[in-house]
Design an enzyme around this catalytic site. Structure first.
Site, PDB file in Angstrom:
ATOM      1  N   LYS A 122       1.817  -3.486   6.780  1.00 64.51           N
ATOM      2  CA  LYS A 122       2.216  -3.705   5.379  1.00 64.51           C
ATOM      3  C   LYS A 122       3.722  -3.507   5.224  1.00 64.51           C
ATOM      4  CE  LYS A 122      -1.659  -4.721   3.330  1.00 64.51           C
ATOM      5  NZ  LYS A 122      -1.858  -6.008   2.668  1.00 64.51           N
TER       6      LYS A 122
ATOM      7  N   SER B 192       0.826  -1.198   0.000  1.00 64.01           N
ATOM      8  CA  SER B 192       0.000   0.000   0.000  1.00 64.01           C
ATOM      9  C   SER B 192       0.862   1.249   0.000  1.00 64.01           C
ATOM     10  CB  SER B 192      -0.861  -0.021   1.265  1.00 64.01           C
ATOM     11  OG  SER B 192      -1.389   1.247   1.526  1.00 64.01           O
TER      12      SER B 192
ATOM     13  N   TYR C  97      -2.160  -0.242  10.356  1.00 60.45           N
ATOM     14  CA  TYR C  97      -2.384  -0.891   9.049  1.00 60.45           C
ATOM     15  C   TYR C  97      -1.149  -0.709   8.164  1.00 60.45           C
ATOM     16  CZ  TYR C  97      -3.694  -1.037   4.137  1.00 60.45           C
ATOM     17  OH  TYR C  97      -3.697  -1.276   2.782  1.00 60.45           O
TER      18      TYR C  97
END
Ligand code: UD1
Length: 369
Positions: A157, A129, A153
């Site tokens: 990643k 991402s 989050y």
């Protein structure tokens, strides 16, 4: 290495996963899906088969952290490569549930790597991402810009990327592409496959779609005091079918072993107000909005420098913002309730055969987790 033929797609029923399955099936690959349906529904896989006009080889309801169940899938199918989408992806939720985010995203990736190694599968495309860049100092962002993730989050990643880089450094048989998506939006042009947010959409595009459809009153624009030309947040929206194509290209083009880190973005910045205007033009419907406060954790601007993907693959996204809005709107019109059964009046706008999904196999390796 020859082209992979049988691809295992984890999280294949999700938004990007389902579009990637269609892209792979349409180009002759055999596709096996595993998904625990935590944030997706089996109907998405019926739609994949309908849109692609081909069946999945198999689909399994399982959690990738269940190593025994996952190993059973590898033992059953001659998997050549894996595309790993399965994971949690809501930034706000990650702040409330950091442990779950690390457990699912990082734990899922390490379990997958272990099972791949066990079965001699060494080719992986990983779903990363643009959020790993955090609050960047300059735009557009290229892959050499420093990572500075600002929420669990994004950090999960980034952690996966580092694990994958370590694996590639010490296990020279691995070929890994980590694709950093910017903001994937839109839908398959058939109107049968799209984004099916459960409850109130977190992301701006599905929210705008519901406002245009009259299901919600107005869009709240999160802040008009950002350091951007019209003072609203700027993002790099990329059509989900371009993202899907990027995954197929990553699998099909010959690539040396090792870690390949690539941005997937259009290179075009679009503000929230520009997006609302583009959606209004595409749908012909009013999209009322109100200005609200900034959303915690948001950044002013994220735009990709997509030149690395172009240099490596001689490929770039081709579908423009108008197309993203048109395809999103078509899906919204055909599926006002997403993938849930449509009401009788909703059904009038669907194709006649849409209620007869093809059969697919599942759950031979049901997770006990
Ligand atoms: C975030 C993540 C991204 C992740 C994606 C999917 C960051 C920096 N990005 O994207 O990695 O893949 O979520 O979960 O963490 N907006 C409004 N009103 C709304 C909703 C959003 O004005 O109702 C604005 C936001 O402030 C932002 C833009 O629209 O400027 C896009 O927001 P959104 O669609 O939520 O995506 P990101 O936050 O960019």
């Amino acid at each position: 290495m020859s082209q992979p033929r049988t691809i295992l797609v984890t999280g294949g029923a999700g938004f990007i996963g389902s579009h990637t399955c269609v892209e792979l099936l349409s180009h002759g690959h055999d596709v096996v899906v595993v998904d625990n349906h935590q944030n997706s529904v089996p109907e998405a896989l019926h739609r994949v088969e309908k849109v692609a006009g081909r069946s999945l080889t198999a689909s399994y309801v399982l959690d990738v952290r269940d190593r025994d169940a996952l190993s059973g899938v590898f033992a059953t199918h001659p998997v050549d490569a894996v595309v790993h989408f399965a994971g949690r992806k809501a930034v706000g939720e990650s702040v409330r549930m950091p442990v779950e985010y690390y457990d699912t995203n990082v734990g899922g990736t390490t379990a997958l790597l272990e099972v791949m190694s066990r079965h001699g599968v060494h080719r992986l495309v990983f779903s990363s991402s643009c959020s790993v860049y955090g609050v960047a100092e300059r735009m557009p962002l290229n892959e050499n810009d420093p990572a500075a993730p600002v929420n669990p989050y994004a950090r999960s990643k980034w952690t996966c990327e580092q694990i994958l880089a370590d694996v590639c450094a010490h296990r020279p048989e691995f070929t890994v592409h980590a694709l950093r998506y910017f903001n994937p939006v839109g839908a398959h042009p058939s109107g049968n496959l799209g984004e099916d947010p459960c409850g109130v959409p977190d992301n701006v595009m599905p929210y705008i779609a519901q406002v245009a459809a009259g299901l919600r009153e107005h869009v709240t624009v999160f802040g008009d005091d950002w350091p951007t030309p019209d003072r609203t947040g700027v993002r790099d929206y990329i059509h989900v079918m371009d993202v899907a194509e990027g995954h197929r290209i990553a699998l099909e083009r010959p690539a040396p072993t090792g870690m390949h880190l690539l941005n997937l973005g259009s290179g075009q910045g679009t503000s929230v107000l520009q997006l609302i205007e583009a959606y209004h033009r595409a749908s012909g419907r009013p999209v009322p909005y109100r200005i609200g406060p900034r959303r915690p954790g948001d950044v002013p601007e994220l735009v990709a420098d997509g030149s690395a993907a172009e240099a490596v693959w001689n490929w770039r996204p081709t579908r423009d913002l108008a197309r993203m809005c048109q395809d999103s709107w078509r899906f919204q019109l055909h599926n006002p309730r997403g993938y849930r059964p449509q009401s009788l009046s909703d059904r009038a706008v669907r194709e006649p055969d849409a209620t007869a999904p093809p059969q697919h196999h599942r759950a031979a390796f049901r997770s006990n987790a």
